[in-house]
Design a protein around this motif. Structure first.
Motif, PDB file in Angstrom:
ATOM      1  N   PHE A  95       0.827  -1.203   0.000  1.00  0.00           N
ATOM      2  CA  PHE A  95       0.000   0.000   0.000  1.00  0.00           C
ATOM      3  C   PHE A  95       0.866   1.260   0.000  1.00  0.00           C
ATOM      4  CE2 PHE A  95      -4.266  -1.614   1.906  1.00  0.00           C
ATOM      5  CZ  PHE A  95      -4.372  -2.505   0.848  1.00  0.00           C
ATOM      6  N   ASP A  96       1.916   1.239   0.826  1.00  0.00           N
ATOM      7  CA  ASP A  96       2.785   2.418   0.928  1.00  0.00           C
ATOM      8  C   ASP A  96       3.542   2.678  -0.374  1.00  0.00           C
ATOM      9  OD1 ASP A  96       1.960   2.777   3.514  1.00  0.00           O
ATOM     10  OD2 ASP A  96       3.713   1.826   4.418  1.00  0.00           O
ATOM     11  N   SER A  97       4.039   1.612  -0.985  1.00  0.00           N
ATOM     12  CA  SER A  97       4.857   1.786  -2.192  1.00  0.00           C
ATOM     13  C   SER A  97       4.027   2.129  -3.420  1.00  0.00           C
ATOM     14  CB  SER A  97       5.683   0.525  -2.456  1.00  0.00           C
ATOM     15  OG  SER A  97       4.851  -0.585  -2.689  1.00  0.00           O
ATOM     16  N   ASN A  98       2.730   1.863  -3.380  1.00  0.00           N
ATOM     17  CA  ASN A  98       1.878   2.122  -4.550  1.00  0.00           C
ATOM     18  C   ASN A  98       0.860   3.235  -4.323  1.00  0.00           C
ATOM     19  OD1 ASN A  98       2.401  -0.172  -6.713  1.00  0.00           O
ATOM     20  ND2 ASN A  98       2.529  -1.137  -4.700  1.00  0.00           N
ATOM     21  N   ASN A  99       1.025   3.993  -3.243  1.00  0.00           N
ATOM     22  CA  ASN A  99       0.141   5.129  -2.945  1.00  0.00           C
ATOM     23  C   ASN A  99      -1.335   4.745  -2.897  1.00  0.00           C
ATOM     24  OD1 ASN A  99       2.236   7.111  -2.822  1.00  0.00           O
ATOM     25  ND2 ASN A  99       2.332   7.094  -5.061  1.00  0.00           N
ATOM     26  N   ILE A 100      -1.625   3.520  -2.462  1.00  0.00           N
ATOM     27  CA  ILE A 100      -3.006   3.050  -2.421  1.00  0.00           C
ATOM     28  C   ILE A 100      -3.840   3.874  -1.442  1.00  0.00           C
ATOM     29  CG2 ILE A 100      -4.509   1.077  -1.955  1.00  0.00           C
ATOM     30  CD1 ILE A 100      -2.754   0.653  -4.374  1.00  0.00           C
ATOM     31  N   ILE A 101      -3.283   4.125  -0.248  1.00  0.00           N
ATOM     32  CA  ILE A 101      -4.032   4.869   0.767  1.00  0.00           C
ATOM     33  C   ILE A 101      -4.310   6.292   0.301  1.00  0.00           C
ATOM     34  CG2 ILE A 101      -3.991   5.686   3.159  1.00  0.00           C
ATOM     35  CD1 ILE A 101      -4.381   2.668   2.826  1.00  0.00           C
ATOM     36  N   LYS A 102      -3.335   6.897  -0.374  1.00  0.00           N
ATOM     37  CA  LYS A 102      -3.537   8.253  -0.897  1.00  0.00           C
ATOM     38  C   LYS A 102      -4.697   8.278  -1.881  1.00  0.00           C
ATOM     39  CE  LYS A 102      -1.148  11.997  -3.322  1.00  0.00           C
ATOM     40  NZ  LYS A 102       0.110  12.408  -3.988  1.00  0.00           N
ATOM     41  N   GLU A 103      -4.768   7.280  -2.742  1.00  0.00           N
ATOM     42  CA  GLU A 103      -5.862   7.214  -3.717  1.00  0.00           C
ATOM     43  C   GLU A 103      -7.211   7.028  -3.031  1.00  0.00           C
ATOM     44  OE1 GLU A 103      -5.418   4.507  -6.969  1.00  0.00           O
ATOM     45  OE2 GLU A 103      -3.295   4.966  -7.215  1.00  0.00           O
ATOM     46  N   ILE A 104      -7.238   6.165  -1.994  1.00  0.00           N
ATOM     47  CA  ILE A 104      -8.495   5.943  -1.279  1.00  0.00           C
ATOM     48  C   ILE A 104      -8.974   7.230  -0.625  1.00  0.00           C
ATOM     49  CG2 ILE A 104      -9.531   4.764   0.717  1.00  0.00           C
ATOM     50  CD1 ILE A 104      -7.769   2.359   0.049  1.00  0.00           C
ATOM     51  N   ASN A 105      -8.054   7.967   0.008  1.00  0.00           N
ATOM     52  CA  ASN A 105      -8.441   9.215   0.668  1.00  0.00           C
ATOM     53  C   ASN A 105      -8.870  10.277  -0.334  1.00  0.00           C
ATOM     54  OD1 ASN A 105      -8.199   8.679   3.493  1.00  0.00           O
ATOM     55  ND2 ASN A 105      -5.979   8.598   3.260  1.00  0.00           N
ATOM     56  N   GLU A 106      -8.293  10.266  -1.532  1.00  0.00           N
ATOM     57  CA  GLU A 106      -8.747  11.180  -2.591  1.00  0.00           C
ATOM     58  C   GLU A 106     -10.197  10.884  -2.951  1.00  0.00           C
ATOM     59  OE1 GLU A 106      -7.424  13.760  -4.413  1.00  0.00           O
ATOM     60  OE2 GLU A 106      -5.791  13.819  -2.946  1.00  0.00           O
ATOM     61  N   ASN A 107     -10.528   9.596  -3.014  1.00  0.00           N
ATOM     62  CA  ASN A 107     -11.889   9.199  -3.371  1.00  0.00           C
ATOM     63  C   ASN A 107     -12.890   9.431  -2.248  1.00  0.00           C
ATOM     64  OD1 ASN A 107     -11.239   8.304  -5.997  1.00  0.00           O
ATOM     65  ND2 ASN A 107     -10.523   6.345  -5.215  1.00  0.00           N
ATOM     66  N   LEU A 108     -12.391   9.709  -1.049  1.00  0.00           N
ATOM     67  CA  LEU A 108     -13.285   9.976   0.083  1.00  0.00           C
ATOM     68  C   LEU A 108     -13.705  11.447   0.175  1.00  0.00           C
ATOM     69  CD1 LEU A 108     -11.709   7.851   2.978  1.00  0.00           C
ATOM     70  CD2 LEU A 108     -13.900   7.481   1.863  1.00  0.00           C
ATOM     71  N   LYS A 109     -13.217  12.277  -0.717  1.00  0.00           N
ATOM     72  CA  LYS A 109     -13.527  13.716  -0.637  1.00  0.00           C
ATOM     73  C   LYS A 109     -15.026  13.973  -0.701  1.00  0.00           C
ATOM     74  CE  LYS A 109      -9.189  15.739  -2.286  1.00  0.00           C
ATOM     75  NZ  LYS A 109      -8.520  16.509  -3.359  1.00  0.00           N
TER      76      LYS A 109
END
Length: 229
Positions: A95-109
């Motif tokens: 998750f950290d190396s592929n920015n998965i969490i960042k993408e999920i939080n972007e979609n939570l806007k």
């Protein structure tokens, strides 16, 4: 790596290699030693030291594989499963190396906008509410594993667990995997193939068996111990 025992004026040590096979016939004490080594490497039995240092509870990841119940507990990645820790660590790294969490939080806007509107009556300038996730909370709280068939045979359950561990293949070196009757479902060639397949791991394996068929091959490649009554 030396695992030393000192209790009641009894002293002995194991020179642990990456793969260690403990052979003993029925009632030779394999089950007792299996439990004892599991507790020792987990830091529960203070009679043991590793490389002359005391073993603390969080020093090692110990995965004991014996009966069907313990195997299924590991497969389900329950809170008592040490396979869960290995698996979740690997997922966190992914998750950290592929920015998965960042993408999920972007979609939570958009979800955050809806949440703020719903809660506008209780919010003020000094109070904010939002949805946010990190890899630990996402994995620990939301990933569940369910077995389609809870009545797996012992041999099939072991194969599933071997496959899961194989797919994790962590770089951690403080992992000890103890398997009772590891070759109970294997013929001689399957046993040799299994030993070859795990030889590339950084884990330390302690394998118990009452079948001498593969020992001539293993004795030239791995650590061998024999139990006597």
């Amino acid at each position: 790596m030396k695992l030393n025992f000192n209790k009641n004026n009894k002293n002995f040590s194991y020179d642990l290699r990456k793969i260690n096979i403990i052979y003993g016939h029925s009632e030779s004490g394999k089950t007792r030693l299996f439990s004892e080594l599991s507790e020792a490497l987990s830091g529960k039995d203070k009679s043991y030291t590793l490389n002359n240092f005391p073993i603390s509870k969080n020093d090692n990841i110990v995965i004991p594989i014996s009966n069907n119940e313990s195997i299924i507990e590991q497969l389900k990645l329950t809170s008592k499963s040490n396979v869960r820790k290995l698996y979740f660590d690997k997922l966190n790294d992914y998750f950290d190396s592929n920015n998965i969490i960042k993408e999920i939080n972007e979609n939570l806007k958009e979800a955050n906008n809806i949440l703020r509107k719903c809660c506008s009556s209780i919010l003020c300038d000094d109070l904010e509410i939002k949805l946010d996730v990190d890899s630990d909370s996402l994995i620990n709280n939301n990933i569940k594993v369910e077995l389609k068939n809870n009545s797996l045979s012992n041999s099939k359950a072991k194969r599933l667990l071997f496959s899961l561990i194989n797919n994790i293949n962590s770089d951690k070196e403080n992992v000890f995997i103890l398997i009772d009757d590891f070759d109970s479902a294997f013929d001689e060639q399957q046993t040799i193939d299994f030993l070859n397949s795990i030889s590339c791991y950084k884990y330390t394996f302690i394998l118990f068996t009452n079948k001498p068929t593969s020992l001539p091959y293993a004795i030239n490649n791995y650590g061998i111990y024999t139990l006597k009554n």
